[in-house]
Scaffold this motif. Structure first.
Motif, PDB file in Angstrom:
ATOM      1  N   GLU A   1       0.843  -1.195   0.000  1.00  0.00           N
ATOM      2  CA  GLU A   1       0.000   0.000   0.000  1.00  0.00           C
ATOM      3  C   GLU A   1       0.873   1.238   0.000  1.00  0.00           C
ATOM      4  O   GLU A   1       1.839   1.344   0.747  1.00  0.00           O
TER       5      GLU A   1
ATOM      6  N   ALA B   1      -3.508   3.424  -2.073  1.00  0.00           N
ATOM      7  CA  ALA B   1      -3.791   2.452  -3.122  1.00  0.00           C
ATOM      8  C   ALA B   1      -2.803   1.302  -3.009  1.00  0.00           C
ATOM      9  O   ALA B   1      -1.703   1.460  -2.471  1.00  0.00           O
TER      10      ALA B   1
ATOM     11  N   TYR C   1      -8.215   7.526 -11.797  1.00  0.00           N
ATOM     12  CA  TYR C   1      -9.195   7.785 -10.750  1.00  0.00           C
ATOM     13  C   TYR C   1     -10.593   8.005 -11.333  1.00  0.00           C
ATOM     14  O   TYR C   1     -10.751   8.369 -12.509  1.00  0.00           O
TER      15      TYR C   1
ATOM     16  N   ASP D   1     -11.814   8.256  -3.800  1.00  0.00           N
ATOM     17  CA  ASP D   1     -12.283   6.919  -3.435  1.00  0.00           C
ATOM     18  C   ASP D   1     -11.136   5.913  -3.592  1.00  0.00           C
ATOM     19  O   ASP D   1     -10.724   5.598  -4.706  1.00  0.00           O
ATOM     20  N   ALA D   2     -10.638   5.412  -2.480  1.00  0.00           N
ATOM     21  CA  ALA D   2      -9.506   4.481  -2.514  1.00  0.00           C
ATOM     22  C   ALA D   2      -9.876   3.147  -3.156  1.00  0.00           C
ATOM     23  O   ALA D   2      -9.008   2.424  -3.632  1.00  0.00           O
ATOM     24  N   ARG D   3     -11.164   2.822  -3.183  1.00  0.00           N
ATOM     25  CA  ARG D   3     -11.581   1.545  -3.764  1.00  0.00           C
ATOM     26  C   ARG D   3     -11.552   1.576  -5.288  1.00  0.00           C
ATOM     27  O   ARG D   3     -11.515   0.530  -5.927  1.00  0.00           O
ATOM     28  N   ARG D   4     -11.566   2.769  -5.864  1.00  0.00           N
ATOM     29  CA  ARG D   4     -11.647   2.886  -7.316  1.00  0.00           C
ATOM     30  C   ARG D   4     -10.356   3.375  -7.972  1.00  0.00           C
ATOM     31  O   ARG D   4     -10.227   3.319  -9.188  1.00  0.00           O
TER      32      ARG D   4
ATOM     33  N   ARG E   1      -6.514   3.435  -9.217  1.00  0.00           N
ATOM     34  CA  ARG E   1      -5.510   2.478  -9.653  1.00  0.00           C
ATOM     35  C   ARG E   1      -4.225   3.222 -10.012  1.00  0.00           C
ATOM     36  O   ARG E   1      -4.267   4.394 -10.391  1.00  0.00           O
TER      37      ARG E   1
END
Length: 235
Positions: free
Chosen positions: A179, A196, A211, A218-221, A223
Motif C-alpha cells: 500500500e 492504493a 481515478y 475513493d480508494a476503492r476505485r 488504480r
C-alpha cells in the motif's frame, strides 16, 4: 506532443519494415531449404546457400523487432514475434510443398542453428506449431500483465481519468504488492492523496493515477498505472 507523435510514427514504420524483412527471411529459410548443402570439416560447417544462414539472420532481426515492438506490444512483444517468425517459416514450408520442391516426408538440410541432425518437413512443421502454441501463451500472458499494470481497460472508459502522480510510503500487503499513498491533481486542479495497492516496481517507474472523475478520493476505485520499462529504465 508533436515530437512524440513523430517519434511514434517513425518507430511504427520501422517495425513494419523490419517485420516485412523478418517474414521474408524466415519464409526463405524453409522455402529454399531443399537447396541447402552443408560442407563440414574439422574447422566446422559452412554453406553457400542463403537459406543456410537465414535462420540465424531471422533470429537476430526478430530480436531487434521484438525490442522495437515493445513500445506498442509491451510484454506481449516477445511471444508475438516468436509466433510471427514461426508462422513465416510454416508458410514457407507449405509453399515449398505446393510448388513441388519438397514433400512432407522429405528430409532436408534445414537447421535453426547448426547442422546437428536432419529432420523431415513434417517434423519441422510439428516443432514450429509447438513454437506457435508456446509463443501464443507467452503473448497472452504478457498482454494480461501489461493491461493490468497500465490499467488500460479502465482508462478506456469515460468514467475514469488519469493524472501524473507520485508515490510515497510503502506498507507490504502480500508478496510484491503493498500500500502506498498516491498524490495527484484531478482535472480541476484539486490535489488528493489517496491510499492504493500497487506493485513494488511502481516505486521505480513513472506512474499515473487512474481515478474516478466523480469520486477522485475513493480508494476503492483508484488504480496506479505503471509506465513500461524502457532500455534506459533502472531494473
Amino acid at each position: 506532443m508533436r515530437r512524440r507523435a513523430y517519434g511514434t510514427g517513425l518507430r511504427a514504420l520501422a517495425c513494419a519494415l523490419l517485420a516485412w524483412h523478418v517474414w521474408l527471411v524466415w519464409h526463405a529459410a524453409s522455402y529454399e531449404a531443399a537447396d541447402v548443402e552443408w560442407t563440414c570439416d574439422s574447422q566446422g560447417c559452412s554453406s553457400d546457400s542463403f537459406a543456410a544462414g537465414a535462420p540465424l539472420l531471422g533470429i537476430a532481426t526478430g530480436a531487434v523487432l521484438g525490442l522495437l515492438a515493445t513500445r506498442f506490444l509491451r510484454r506481449a512483444a516477445g511471444g508475438t514475434v516468436a509466433v510471427f517468425c514461426a508462422l513465416a517459416c510454416i508458410v514457407g514450408w507449405h509453399d515449398a510443398v505446393a510448388d513441388g520442391l519438397v514433400g512432407h516426408d522429405s528430409v532436408t538440410a534445414f537447421h535453426i542453428m547448426l547442422p546437428i541432425s536432419t529432420h523431415s518437413v513434417s517434423d519441422w512443421l510439428t516443432v514450429l506449431w509447438c513454437v506457435v502454441g508456446v509463443g501464443s501463451v507467452l503473448a497472452w500472458w504478457g498482454a494480461a500483465v501489461s493491461l493490468r499494470r497500465s490499467a488500460a481497460l479502465r482508462r478506456l472508459t469515460g468514467r475514469y481519468a488519469t493524472a501524473e502522480a507520485t508515490l510515497s510510503g510503502w506498507r507490504s500487503v502480500s508478496g510484491k504488492y503493498g500500500e502506498v499513498t498516491v498524490a495527484f491533481e484531478d482535472e480541476k486542479g484539486v490535489a488528493y492523496e489517496v491510499p492504493a495497492v500497487t506493485e513494488r516496481i511502481a516505486l521505480r517507474r513513472t506512474v499515473r493515477a487512474v481515478y474516478d472523475k466523480q469520486h477522485p478520493a475513493d480508494a476503492r476505485r483508484i488504480r496506479v498505472a505503471i509506465a513500461p520499462r524502457t532500455l534506459w529504465s533502472r531494473p
